[in-house]
Design an enzyme around this catalytic site. Structure first.
Site, PDB file in Angstrom:
ATOM      1  N   ARG A 159       0.758  -1.150   0.089  1.00 31.56           N
ATOM      2  CA  ARG A 159      -0.020  -0.038  -0.174  1.00 31.56           C
ATOM      3  C   ARG A 159       0.869   1.161  -0.021  1.00 31.56           C
ATOM      4  NH1 ARG A 159      -5.195  -1.489   4.063  1.00 31.56           N
ATOM      5  NH2 ARG A 159      -6.324  -2.622   2.466  1.00 31.56           N
ATOM      6  N   LYS A 166     -17.261 -16.854   2.812  1.00 30.06           N
ATOM      7  CA  LYS A 166     -18.629 -16.770   3.159  1.00 30.06           C
ATOM      8  C   LYS A 166     -19.466 -16.283   1.987  1.00 30.06           C
ATOM      9  CE  LYS A 166     -17.759 -15.922   8.242  1.00 30.06           C
ATOM     10  NZ  LYS A 166     -17.863 -15.198   9.416  1.00 30.06           N
ATOM     11  N   GLY A 221      -7.956  -8.200  -0.369  1.00 28.48           N
ATOM     12  CA  GLY A 221      -6.701  -8.738   0.397  1.00 28.48           C
ATOM     13  C   GLY A 221      -6.321 -10.228  -0.087  1.00 28.48           C
ATOM     14  N   GLY A 262     -12.792  -3.926   1.350  1.00 27.34           N
ATOM     15  CA  GLY A 262     -14.031  -3.433   1.344  1.00 27.34           C
ATOM     16  C   GLY A 262     -14.482  -2.419   0.277  1.00 27.34           C
TER      17      GLY A 262
END
Length: 396
Positions: free
Chosen positions: A35, A197, A350, A373
């Site tokens: 990053r 999930k 990620g 996100g």
């Protein structure tokens, strides 16, 4: 959004919201500087154009108060190493001392402010805190795509108070890459969705049915879809309360004439322990005591064939427990297929970025997103607060 390159920055105090929320080891050293490296073009351009560069970021979850465990000093140190020039570390992000440091800057200087989340106003999107931050600068730049899905003071509220604002080079690249993939794609558009999930990607699954031509579903989340079709997956992780949603998604795909591809075989084992021997079995023959921990070779071949014919590929989520070598073949196989296709390819999240790096194909994809996100929010069709406010307040 207005681009920072359209601005006259020489001699100006330029506050840049970056995302230096990087992992640290127990000695406080940065263990992954991705990053930091990705925002270097913005920082170096500002330095070369004689701006006074003020960087602000968060790190971790210090709960609105100073905590030395979450200092940004290690990130500042790593940035200094990469730049080969001094990076001055402030002991706070607001206050008289910080203001004095900034007033004493020379053109080309770089200051790293201390963790924004040491103040509760950051996470609360507090207007007063945002106003105080804005007072530090002549120009505000958002170059933190990875947090632009959060309505935080340094991302959203500050734009209303900054004298001039614009998008940084990384933020521009991120938004352009995603819009190229999803809003004006070369067809067919293939989405690869994996991970643990269904619940974390449910909105994204519904949303991308409006855009894609076909969808590949892998990882543990595929187990819920297999169960929705009446399959038995042994002791594999499933989300029983989302089986009906899985059925709805499969039904909608049929209505929209979108092909959904699920695993046809799997690497199954009784334990995640890599010492436990696994076995490749057809997806309808998972032993009762076993768990699906990776897709099998027949599935890799199936998925690779779909990917090979794509015009655009968007990928979020690994195909199995790729961190464990014996369960990494499926994810590696998909990564190699994505790398070989001549399609426009974008990977985000990620775990996905880590999987692409582990497979050694990072430089063969069209774009690697820094956002987890934020990338998922775009897949869900949700506006990003940090981008929306820039477009509204500071449009090109």
């Amino acid at each position: 959004m207005k681009s920072m390159k359209t601005l006259a920055v020489s001699g100006k105090r330029v506050l840049v919201r970056v995302d230096f929320n990087v992992p640290l080891d127990d000695k406080g050293n940065v263990t992954d500087d991705t990053r930091i490296r990705f925002v270097m073009p913005t920082i170096t351009w500002l330095m070369e154009n004689n701006a006074r560069v003020i960087l602000c970021s968060h790190l971790g979850r210090p709960k609105g108060k100073p905590d030395p465990a979450f200092t940004l000093a290690p990130a500042a140190k790593r940035l200094q190493e990469l730049l080969g020039k001094p990076v001055i570390m402030a002991d706070d992000c607001i206050g008289d001392k910080v203001t004095a440091m900034i007033n004493g800057m020379k053109n080309g200087d770089v200051i790293m402010l201390e963790n924004l989340r040491f103040h509760p106003g950051e996470a609360d999107n507090d207007d007063g805190f945002a106003r105080t931050l804005a007072a530090l600068c002549d120009i505000y730049i958002n170059d933190a795509f990875a947090v632009s899905h959060r309505a935080n003071a340094s991302v959203e509220a500050i734009v209303k108070h900054a004298p001039v604002c614009a998008a940084g080079l990384l933020l521009e690249k991120e938004i352009t890459a995603f819009r190229t993939a999803m809003e004006s794609p070369k067809r067919p558009l293939v989405a690869i969705v994996g991970g643990a999930k269904v619940s974390s990607k449910l909105k994204a699954l519904y949303s991308i049915l409006n855009s894609v031509d076909s969808m590949i579903i892998g990882g543990a989340m595929a187990n819920t879809f297999l169960a929705a079709k009446g399959g038995k997956v042994g002791k594999s992780k499933i989300e029983p309360d989302l089986i009906e949603d899985a059925r709805k998604i499969l039904a909608q795909a049929v209505e929209k004439k979108i092909a959904i591809y699920l695993p046809v075989d799997a690497m199954a084992a009784d334990s995640i322990d890599q010492k436990t021997p696994g076995q490749i079995v057809p997806i309808d023959s998972i032993p009762d005591q076993a768990m699906v921990l990776d897709i099998g070779p027949a599935t890799v071949s199936l998925f690779a064939g779909i990917i090979a014919g794509a015009g655009t590929v968007i990928w979020n989520g690994p195909m199995g427990i790729f961190e464990t070598p014996v369960f990494a073949a499926g994810t590696n196989g998909v990564a190699e297929a994505v790398a070989k296709t001549g399609a426009y390819t974008i990977a985000g999240g990620g775990d996905t970025v880590a999987a692409v790096e582990a497979a050694g194909v990072t430089d063969k994809l069209s774009y690697i997103s820094t956002g987890g996100g934020a990338f998922l929010s775009l897949m869900e069709g949700e506006p990003l607060p940090g981008v929306a406010v820039l477009e509204k307040q500071c449009g090109a």
